[in-house]
Design a protein around this motif. Structure first.
Motif, short mmCIF file in Angstrom:
data_model
loop_
_atom_site.label_atom_id
_atom_site.label_comp_id
_atom_site.label_asym_id
_atom_site.label_seq_id
_atom_site.Cartn_x
_atom_site.Cartn_y
_atom_site.Cartn_z
N SER A 83 46.19 43.16 43.79
CA SER A 83 45.13 42.58 42.98
C SER A 83 45.06 41.07 43.22
CB SER A 83 45.38 42.86 41.49
OG SER A 83 44.47 42.17 40.67
N GLY A 84 43.89 40.59 43.59
CA GLY A 84 43.68 39.14 43.77
C GLY A 84 42.89 38.60 42.60
N ILE A 85 43.55 37.78 41.76
CA ILE A 85 42.92 37.27 40.55
C ILE A 85 42.17 35.98 40.84
CG2 ILE A 85 43.35 36.45 38.19
CD1 ILE A 85 43.81 39.42 38.60
N ASP A 86 40.97 35.84 40.28
CA ASP A 86 40.12 34.69 40.61
C ASP A 86 40.38 33.49 39.71
OD1 ASP A 86 38.99 35.63 38.27
OD2 ASP A 86 36.93 35.29 38.90
N ASN A 87 41.62 33.00 39.74
CA ASN A 87 41.90 31.76 39.03
C ASN A 87 42.93 30.95 39.79
OD1 ASN A 87 44.70 32.23 38.05
ND2 ASN A 87 43.75 33.84 36.81
N ASN A 88 43.03 29.68 39.43
CA ASN A 88 43.97 28.78 40.07
C ASN A 88 45.14 28.44 39.15
OD1 ASN A 88 42.74 28.18 42.72
ND2 ASN A 88 41.06 27.42 41.47
N ILE A 136 45.74 36.07 32.89
CA ILE A 136 44.82 37.18 33.11
C ILE A 136 43.51 36.64 33.68
CG2 ILE A 136 43.38 38.87 31.92
CD1 ILE A 136 45.71 39.40 30.06
N GLY A 137 42.93 37.36 34.63
CA GLY A 137 41.66 36.94 35.21
C GLY A 137 40.95 38.11 35.83
N ARG A 138 39.73 37.89 36.28
CA ARG A 138 38.98 38.95 36.95
C ARG A 138 39.67 39.31 38.27
NH1 ARG A 138 33.20 36.02 36.73
NH2 ARG A 138 34.61 34.36 37.43
N SER A 139 39.70 40.59 38.56
CA SER A 139 40.33 41.05 39.79
C SER A 139 39.31 40.98 40.92
CB SER A 139 40.87 42.47 39.62
OG SER A 139 41.64 42.84 40.73
N ASP A 140 39.35 39.88 41.67
CA ASP A 140 38.36 39.62 42.70
C ASP A 140 38.62 40.42 43.97
OD1 ASP A 140 36.03 38.06 42.76
OD2 ASP A 140 36.90 36.76 44.28
N VAL A 141 39.90 40.70 44.22
CA VAL A 141 40.31 41.50 45.39
C VAL A 141 41.03 42.75 44.88
CG1 VAL A 141 41.73 41.57 47.46
CG2 VAL A 141 40.56 39.45 46.83
N ARG A 171 34.57 44.32 44.28
CA ARG A 171 34.87 43.78 42.96
C ARG A 171 33.86 44.22 41.91
NH1 ARG A 171 32.06 39.40 41.17
NH2 ARG A 171 33.83 38.42 40.14
N ASP A 172 32.58 44.42 42.33
CA ASP A 172 31.53 44.75 41.38
C ASP A 172 31.29 46.25 41.25
OD1 ASP A 172 30.94 42.07 40.67
OD2 ASP A 172 29.78 41.82 42.50
N TYR A 173 32.20 47.04 41.79
CA TYR A 173 32.06 48.50 41.70
C TYR A 173 31.90 48.91 40.24
CZ TYR A 173 32.43 52.10 45.32
OH TYR A 173 32.15 53.03 46.29
N TYR A 174 30.87 49.73 39.98
CA TYR A 174 30.50 50.13 38.61
C TYR A 174 31.31 51.37 38.23
CZ TYR A 174 27.16 50.33 34.67
OH TYR A 174 26.56 50.33 33.44
N LEU A 229 34.51 46.70 38.22
CA LEU A 229 35.95 46.80 38.44
C LEU A 229 36.62 45.46 38.24
CD1 LEU A 229 38.46 48.35 39.28
CD2 LEU A 229 37.85 47.93 41.67
N THR A 230 35.96 44.37 38.63
CA THR A 230 36.56 43.04 38.48
C THR A 230 36.91 42.72 37.04
OG1 THR A 230 36.30 40.71 39.05
CG2 THR A 230 34.34 41.84 38.27
N HIS A 231 36.14 43.27 36.09
CA HIS A 231 36.41 43.00 34.67
C HIS A 231 37.69 43.67 34.19
CE1 HIS A 231 31.90 42.00 33.70
NE2 HIS A 231 32.52 41.04 34.37
N SER A 232 38.13 44.70 34.90
CA SER A 232 39.35 45.39 34.47
C SER A 232 40.54 44.44 34.45
CB SER A 232 39.65 46.59 35.39
OG SER A 232 40.00 46.16 36.70
N GLY A 233 40.53 43.46 35.37
CA GLY A 233 41.64 42.51 35.44
C GLY A 233 41.77 41.66 34.19
N ILE A 234 40.67 41.46 33.47
CA ILE A 234 40.70 40.63 32.27
C ILE A 234 41.49 41.33 31.16
CG2 ILE A 234 39.30 39.25 30.70
CD1 ILE A 234 36.95 39.67 32.61
N TYR A 235 41.56 42.66 31.23
CA TYR A 235 42.33 43.41 30.24
C TYR A 235 43.80 43.53 30.65
CZ TYR A 235 37.70 44.77 28.56
OH TYR A 235 36.42 44.76 28.07
N GLY A 236 44.13 43.08 31.87
CA GLY A 236 45.52 43.15 32.34
C GLY A 236 45.65 44.04 33.56
N ILE A 237 46.74 43.85 34.28
CA ILE A 237 46.98 44.60 35.52
C ILE A 237 47.05 46.09 35.25
CG2 ILE A 237 49.51 44.42 35.36
CD1 ILE A 237 47.43 44.09 38.60
#
Length: 473
Positions: A217-222, A228-233, A253-256, A269-277
């Motif tokens: 999982s590649g999270i889109d934050n620095n 926790i962040g959106r799962s970009d990868v 990432r935008d898979y519905y 799918l990217t939003h799933s990362g905001i809830y945790g790995i």
């Protein structure tokens, strides 16, 4: 002179023992060459010690001392690198922690810069976060409970609200909804809450003789890797050690998809990362009908730092991407520009599909650079430090060490293939976004089913040469 002989001899024995300890701890004694080298070092060291004490020739003693100091240096350097590696792997046995964040937003020109400025002001919050408003805001203000994130946005923009309290999910959805977010909004306070321990995926043991699946999982934050962040990868890596087969399945990432444990409206799918790995893992398990027990989570810092440390990577592009400093043909990119290239989708008609391909190009380029870099050994400690601060995994250190030992012992040539899930763009409401209409990618379930079949083929020992899937490489 007698004491000097004793000191040198003890140093030789100590450093040789230390080297042997770390080699054993790293499972490297399975390699016959390592065993032979250590055996030769032990015998040679004993002969040198014997010669140092028994020889009467000053020249021979001098040569003996020089050789002993050389072996001490070799033992010391070898022990140092093994100790650094061992320490790096052991960090992954610590408790895996993820943090949820809460933020106070206001308009850039509001004049509000701290919590004390909220006195007697109107502060908006959704029902889900009402309890946190009283927990974090310790001044007298008017808490306005709203039904949805869209109500918060409109309330702040028309200045019915002076500030709003939002969580990670609402923050990321807001940023997707409004492209001008960063020009309108300032975050003047933030808080973090550790996820409950029962919600965190625990470390598990591997069986070296069996195939396994790792979710990357590649999270889109620095920020820090526990953020926790959106799962970009989203890459599912299927590995079969016996057949030396590795399949990397990339999911847009935008898979519905249906988030695990939810019903009704689907989400990106990217939003799933905001809830945790854990949410990302279980959602992908549902999508592909597979079991994932291992994961590795990285963020932007992981990619940029590692690429910069190894001196950049060479990637090929068919088009120019000005803001990534990419031109048609071969490009030598630093970490920042390589990350930009890996994340770019708006420059391509294929959008998210091409982004998945570009991510594979960067991964392959990084593997090639690491495996061929002559300067990497000199920056070895720097590489490990960078990874340890920007990598989170539930893979045990013991298994990683065994894998390293396995690789060194057998030096297998891994056969790697890439597979991308496909779909088509659409605009729909999402589970996390309430009634907001956002861009999504409707899955092409033919590619989903093919990916499931290919993953199971790898697990069952089938070779790529026996398969007929649409591998990208």
């Amino acid at each position: 002179m007698k004491y000097l002989k004793i000191i040198i001899s003890l140093l030789l024995v100590f450093t040789l023992g230390l080297l042997t300890y770390y080699l054993n701890n790293m499972y490297l004694f399975k390699n016959i060459l390592v065993v032979v080298v250590i055996a030769v070092l032990v015998i040679f060291s004993l002969l040198l010690i014997f010669g140092l004490f028994k020889s009467k020739s000053k020249i021979i003693k001098l040569i003996t001392v020089v050789l002993m100091l050389l072996i001490i240096l070799i033992n010391g350097v070898g022990s140092y690198y093994l100790a650094v590696t061992d320490s790096f792997f052991n960090k992954f046995d610590n408790k895996v922690v993820e943090y949820k964040h809460y933020y106070l937003f206001t308009l850039n020109d509001s004049g509000i810069n701290s919590i004390k400025d909220l006195k007697d002001k109107n502060v908006g919050v959704t029902k889900d976060n009402e309890e946190y408003a009283s927990k974090y805001i310790k001044v007298k203000c008017n808490i306005k409970v709203n039904d949805s994130i869209t109500d918060l946005i409109s309330g702040l923009y028309v200045e019915e609200l002076d500030a709003v309290l939002v969580n990670d999910i609402e923050k990321f959805v807001w940023q997707e909804y409004d492209d001008d977010f960063f020009n309108k909004i300032k975050i003047f306070e933030s808080f973090k809450e550790e996820k409950k321990e029962e919600d965190v995926i625990k470390p598990v043991e591997f069986d070296m003789e069996k195939p396994f699946i790792i979710y990357i999982s590649g999270i889109d934050n620095n920020g820090t890797i526990d953020t926790i962040g959106r799962s970009d990868v989203n890459i599912v890596m299927t590995v079969n050690p016996k057949t030396r087969q590795v399949l990397l399945t990339s999911i847009p990432r935008d898979y519905y998809v249906q988030l695990h444990g939810t019903t009704g409206v689907r989400d990106k799918l990217t939003h799933s990362g905001i809830y945790g790995i854990d949410m990302s893992i279980t959602t992908i398990e549902d999508l592909l009908n597979i079991d994932i027990t291992h994961y590795a989570k990285v963020n932007f810092n992981t990619v940029t730092n590692l690429i910069d440390i190894v001196g950049g990577v060479d990637v090929h592009s068919d088009i120019a991407i000005k803001h990534c400093k990419v031109v048609p043909g071969t490009n030598h990119l630093n970490g920042k520009n390589a990350l930009c290239f890996a994340r770019e989708r708006k420059s391509y008609s294929a959008g998210d599909r091409q982004r998945g391909v570009n991510q594979e190009i960067v991964i392959e380029a990084l593997i090639n650079k690491v495996s061929t870099s002559k300067d990497l050994l000199l920056r070895y400690n720097e590489v490990l430090n960078s990874l340890s601060n920007n990598l989170n995994t539930n893979i045990s250190s013991d298994f990683i060490k065994q894998m390293v030992g396995f690789q060194i012992d057998q030096m297998p040539a891994w056969n790697i293939r890439f597979l991308n899930l496909d779909g088509y763009g659409a605009s729909k409401v999402t589970y996390s976004g309430g009634n907001m209409v956002l861009y999504v990618m409707e899955p092409n379930y033919d590619t989903v089913n093919s990916a499931t079949a290919a993953i199971n083929d790898i697990l069952n020992g089938k070779l790529f040469s026996e398969m007929n899937y649409n591998f990208t490489k």
